[in-house]
Design an enzyme around this catalytic site. Structure first.
Site, PDB file in Angstrom:
ATOM      1  N   GLY A 100       6.893   5.576   7.622  1.00 18.32           N
ATOM      2  CA  GLY A 100       6.032   6.755   7.676  1.00 18.32           C
ATOM      3  C   GLY A 100       6.266   7.502   8.967  1.00 18.32           C
ATOM      4  N   GLY A 101       5.273   8.286   9.369  1.00 23.80           N
ATOM      5  CA  GLY A 101       5.421   9.154  10.527  1.00 23.80           C
ATOM      6  C   GLY A 101       5.271   8.430  11.861  1.00 23.80           C
ATOM      7  CD  GLU A 138      -5.246   9.801  -0.149  1.00 25.84           C
ATOM      8  OE1 GLU A 138      -6.187   9.469  -0.884  1.00 25.84           O
ATOM      9  OE2 GLU A 138      -5.367  10.562   0.821  1.00 25.84           O
ATOM     10  CE  LYS A 150      -1.829   3.073   2.460  1.00 27.65           C
ATOM     11  NZ  LYS A 150      -1.928   4.178   1.507  1.00 27.65           N
ATOM     12  CD  GLU A 187      10.234  13.634  10.476  1.00 25.06           C
ATOM     13  OE1 GLU A 187       9.176  13.160  10.941  1.00 25.06           O
ATOM     14  OE2 GLU A 187      10.980  12.998   9.734  1.00 25.06           O
ATOM     15  CB  CYS A 214      13.202   9.636   7.036  1.00 25.80           C
ATOM     16  SG  CYS A 214      14.200   8.560   6.017  1.00 25.80           S
ATOM     17  CD  GLU A 252      13.551   1.602   8.782  1.00 26.59           C
ATOM     18  OE1 GLU A 252      14.027   2.699   9.126  1.00 26.59           O
ATOM     19  OE2 GLU A 252      14.152   0.534   8.925  1.00 26.59           O
ATOM     20  CB  THR A 302       1.160   6.551  10.841  1.00 27.24           C
ATOM     21  OG1 THR A 302       0.889   7.880  10.415  1.00 27.24           O
ATOM     22  CG2 THR A 302       0.256   5.592  10.119  1.00 27.24           C
ATOM     23  N   GLY A 303       2.949   5.267  13.121  1.00 28.91           N
ATOM     24  CA  GLY A 303       3.681   4.113  13.669  1.00 28.91           C
ATOM     25  C   GLY A 303       3.119   3.689  15.022  1.00 28.91           C
TER      26      GLY A 303
HETATM   27  P1  NDP Z   1       2.316   8.806   7.168  1.00 35.67           P
HETATM   28  O1  NDP Z   1       2.615   8.130   8.442  1.00 35.67           O
HETATM   29  O2  NDP Z   1       1.266   9.821   7.140  1.00 35.67           O
HETATM   30  O3  NDP Z   1       1.927   7.767   6.028  1.00 35.67           O
HETATM   31  C1  NDP Z   1       2.769   6.683   5.667  1.00 35.67           C
HETATM   32  C2  NDP Z   1       1.918   5.614   5.009  1.00 35.67           C
HETATM   33  O4  NDP Z   1       1.003   5.099   5.969  1.00 35.67           O
HETATM   34  C3  NDP Z   1       1.084   6.115   3.841  1.00 35.67           C
HETATM   35  O5  NDP Z   1       0.960   5.087   2.881  1.00 35.67           O
HETATM   36  C4  NDP Z   1      -0.264   6.378   4.503  1.00 35.67           C
HETATM   37  O6  NDP Z   1      -1.328   6.326   3.582  1.00 35.67           O
HETATM   38  C5  NDP Z   1      -0.319   5.206   5.472  1.00 35.67           C
HETATM   39  N1  NDP Z   1      -1.215   5.383   6.607  1.00 35.67           N
HETATM   40  C6  NDP Z   1      -1.660   6.542   7.155  1.00 35.67           C
HETATM   41  N2  NDP Z   1      -2.480   6.268   8.201  1.00 35.67           N
HETATM   42  C7  NDP Z   1      -2.545   4.913   8.296  1.00 35.67           C
HETATM   43  C8  NDP Z   1      -3.224   4.018   9.160  1.00 35.67           C
HETATM   44  N3  NDP Z   1      -3.999   4.459  10.151  1.00 35.67           N
HETATM   45  N4  NDP Z   1      -3.074   2.707   8.970  1.00 35.67           N
HETATM   46  C9  NDP Z   1      -2.276   2.239   7.983  1.00 35.67           C
HETATM   47  N5  NDP Z   1      -1.621   3.028   7.123  1.00 35.67           N
HETATM   48  C10 NDP Z   1      -1.737   4.358   7.285  1.00 35.67           C
HETATM   49  O7  NDP Z   1       3.716   9.380   6.677  1.00 35.67           O
HETATM   50  P2  NDP Z   1       4.006  10.214   5.398  1.00 35.67           P
HETATM   51  O8  NDP Z   1       3.558   9.498   4.177  1.00 35.67           O
HETATM   52  O9  NDP Z   1       3.513  11.592   5.670  1.00 35.67           O
HETATM   53  O10 NDP Z   1       5.613  10.173   5.360  1.00 35.67           O
HETATM   54  C11 NDP Z   1       6.384  11.056   6.073  1.00 35.67           C
HETATM   55  C12 NDP Z   1       6.956  10.382   7.307  1.00 35.67           C
HETATM   56  O11 NDP Z   1       7.660   9.199   6.933  1.00 35.67           O
HETATM   57  C13 NDP Z   1       7.973  11.258   7.980  1.00 35.67           C
HETATM   58  O12 NDP Z   1       7.760  11.253   9.365  1.00 35.67           O
HETATM   59  C14 NDP Z   1       9.305  10.576   7.655  1.00 35.67           C
HETATM   60  O13 NDP Z   1      10.306  10.820   8.593  1.00 35.67           O
HETATM   61  C15 NDP Z   1       8.926   9.135   7.571  1.00 35.67           C
HETATM   62  N6  NDP Z   1       9.875   8.407   6.758  1.00 35.67           N
HETATM   63  C16 NDP Z   1      10.779   7.581   7.373  1.00 35.67           C
HETATM   64  C17 NDP Z   1      11.767   6.932   6.653  1.00 35.67           C
HETATM   65  C18 NDP Z   1      12.753   6.031   7.314  1.00 35.67           C
HETATM   66  O14 NDP Z   1      13.514   5.352   6.629  1.00 35.67           O
HETATM   67  N7  NDP Z   1      12.797   5.965   8.640  1.00 35.67           N
HETATM   68  C19 NDP Z   1      11.858   7.086   5.209  1.00 35.67           C
HETATM   69  C20 NDP Z   1      10.846   7.959   4.646  1.00 35.67           C
HETATM   70  C21 NDP Z   1       9.894   8.586   5.413  1.00 35.67           C
HETATM   71  P3  NDP Z   1      -1.907   7.634   2.862  1.00 35.67           P
HETATM   72  O15 NDP Z   1      -0.762   8.561   2.608  1.00 35.67           O
HETATM   73  O16 NDP Z   1      -2.474   7.070   1.620  1.00 35.67           O
HETATM   74  O17 NDP Z   1      -2.929   8.194   3.762  1.00 35.67           O
END
Ligand code: NDP
Length: 491
Positions: free
Chosen positions: A227-228, A177, A174, A384, A283, A249, A231-232
């Site tokens: 991701g963030g 979006e 996934k 961040e 990130c 991550e 969400t994690g």
């Molecule tokens: P988000 O946490 O908002 O989203 C990441 C993914 O999770 C997207 O596909 C999003 O879908 C999905 N998502 C959102 N909510 C849920 C949920 N409740 N359940 C399951 N999946 C969900 O992060 P961003 O996309 O805004 O990315 C930025 C963040 O990612 C920053 O904090 C950055 O530091 C981190 N990051 C970390 C990296 C690393 O290697 N440590 C590398 C790159 C980024 P959708 O967008 O479709 O809503």
């Protein structure tokens, strides 16, 4: 008809026909229309992945055969590289050339994991009994949800898909979006390479809607998420009910320490790159500059001069050095972050606003920003922004530099600049972050593990460990001369 969901070896429309338009962050034009999955589609994808895994078809392939599949995917990615880079650049707004670099990194990732497939897996253990053979075997972990972010959409998914395939897992991808096109292209290649049906599945749609089942469903064994932090945390809580394996991550607020005895010119140039590459949407961005007091003025003055000259532009702007933020919502969040920093006492030296150039009017362009006079208790230092915002702190001693660099809940990466190799090594060792660059900032290689200490995540991607995340470890003890245990009296 828009059929961009890939479920059980077939391209499908959303079950209710719903679609989603993807808009360019550069000018808001529609760059793609994709299917938006329903809950039923998600459940179908999970069922397909589970069925394929439990059938034992793909798991019965040798590591070597799965590695060869992954090598073939790398070949096909090479063939289609520029087409995929164009899609990535359209979705993210990043320059086409940067998307080409990303695709090259994706190919290296697939080649790295392909090579791991050819290695020996498992080992024998000497248990000290001649008639017992003891084997540690590595088995595919099961069904995985692979959820990626929008900043490096294909690369972050590749770090998960390549090892999952070599390990023999079935999975549902996934992407965000906001940036689905490169994942669709990858899935087409995975299909063309001959991956058995049901092993690889693709679901598109907002995480808050389609993500829930991907983390809650008991048929999922592992969630690998980039991701963030927030969400994690949601994922970790949800995964607890079925004790899923997790690979997380998350974010970073990465210290970049410059000592007075460093090669200052190189340090400044790298500091500018570290903070403003991809407009800070990285990130591991070095957005937290920590500089020795005696060189503060010189370093900051030059960084401010350089930041003010960075040229912004869209995917095909040859003069541009970096691009827009991903969305209007993100632009608002970076704007609010800087306003809050100034209200907290940070001194705004450059940037701090949206670009007012007419050619940027339709895009989400924010100027490279430097905030001086910061300290560890401030929100802008601890949180961040994920935008082009550098905060500056000063230090007077090695111990203080280390203390400041570790004063964060995150622990993803950091950098240290000094011409004193022993001092640099001491600081590198003392910093609690997953990657440390000495006299450099930013490079990584697929052969080296990547991941965070503390709240930057759990587990590692890339390297050899990046494959282990997708494997279960089983111990098989075989007694070749069976006898009675004799523990209890046989009365
Ligand atoms: P988000 O946490 O908002 O989203 C990441 C993914 O999770 C997207 O596909 C999003 O879908 C999905 N998502 C959102 N909510 C849920 C949920 N409740 N359940 C399951 N999946 C969900 O992060 P961003 O996309 O805004 O990315 C930025 C963040 O990612 C920053 O904090 C950055 O530091 C981190 N990051 C970390 C990296 C690393 O290697 N440590 C590398 C790159 C980024 P959708 O967008 O479709 O809503």
């Amino acid at each position: 008809m828009v059929a961009t969901l890939y479920i059980d070896g077939r391209w499908r429309e959303a079950s209710d026909g719903r679609v989603h338009e993807v808009h360019s962050p550069h000018d808001q034009s529609v760059v793609a229309t994709v299917s938006q999955a329903t809950q039923a589609d998600v459940l179908n994808a999970i069922a397909a992945a589970r069925k394929s895994f439990d059938s034992g078809l793909f798991t019965s392939w040798s590591f070597k055969a799965r590695g060869e599949l992954v090598a073939k995917i790398a070949d096909l990615l090479e063939r289609d590289g520029d087409v995929i880079a164009r899609k990535e650049s359209d979705d993210t707004g990043k320059r086409f050339i940067e998307a080409q670099y990303d695709v090259a990194d994706v190919i290296s990732t697939f080649r790295h994991f392909a090579a791991l497939g050819a290695k020996e897996h498992g080992r024998s253990v000497d248990v000290g009994i001649a008639h017992v053979s003891s084997r540690i075997v590595h088995e595919p972990l099961g069904v995985a949800s692979l959820i990626g972010p929008w900043n490096y959409p294909l690369l972050q998914i590749a770090w998960k898909v390549a090892p999952a395939l070599v390990a023999g897992c079935s999975f549902i991808v996934k992407p965000s979006e906001l940036t689905p096109q490169s994942a669709i292209a990858l899935m087409k290649i995975i299909e063309e390479a001959g991956t058995p049906k049901g092993v690889a599945n693709l679901i598109l749609g907002p995480g808050s809607v389609v993500g829930t089942s991907l983390i809650n469903d008991p048929r999922i064994d592992l969630v690998s998420f980039t991701g963030g932090l927030t969400t994690g945390q949601t994922i970790m809580k949800a995964a607890a009910t079925t004790i899923k394996k997790l690979a997380l991550e998350l974010g970073g607020k990465n210290p970049h320490i410059i000592f007075a005895d460093a090669d200052i010119d190189a340090a400044i140039d790298n500091a500018v790159t570290a903070a403003f590459l991809h407009s800070g949407q990285v990130c591991s961005a070095g957005t937290r500059l920590i500089v020795e007091r005696s060189v503060h003025d010189r370093v900051v003055k030059e960084i401010v001069r350089r930041a003010g000259k960075i040229s912004l532009g869209g995917p095909d702007d040859k003069a541009a050095e970096t691009g827009p933020l991903i969305s209007q919502a993100h632009l608002k969040s970076v704007t609010a972050y800087v306003e809050k920093a100034v209200a907290e006492g940070a001194r705004l030296l450059v940037g701090g606003k949206r670009s007012d150039k007419p050619e940027h009017a339709q895009g989400w362009y924010y100027l490279p920003t430097v905030l001086d006079n910061c300290h560890t208790k401030m929100y802008c230092v601890q949180e961040e922004s994920f935008g082009p915002v550098m905060t500056v702190e000063v230090f007077d001693s090695e111990a203080q530099a280390i203390a400041i660099g570790n004063d964060t809940v995150f622990g993803l990466s950091g950098g240290v600049w000094s011409s004193d190799a022993d001092k640099a090594a001491r600081v590198a060792s003392a910093l609690r972050h997953g990657t440390i660059w000495v006299n450099d900032f930013g490079p990584y290689r697929p052969a080296a593990e990547w991941g965070g200490y503390k709240q930057s995540g759990i587990g590692r991607e890339l390297g050899e460990h990046g494959l282990s995340e997708y494997l279960e470890i089983k111990h098989i003890w075989t007694n070749n001369a069976p006898s009675r245990s004799g523990w209890f009296k046989d009365q």
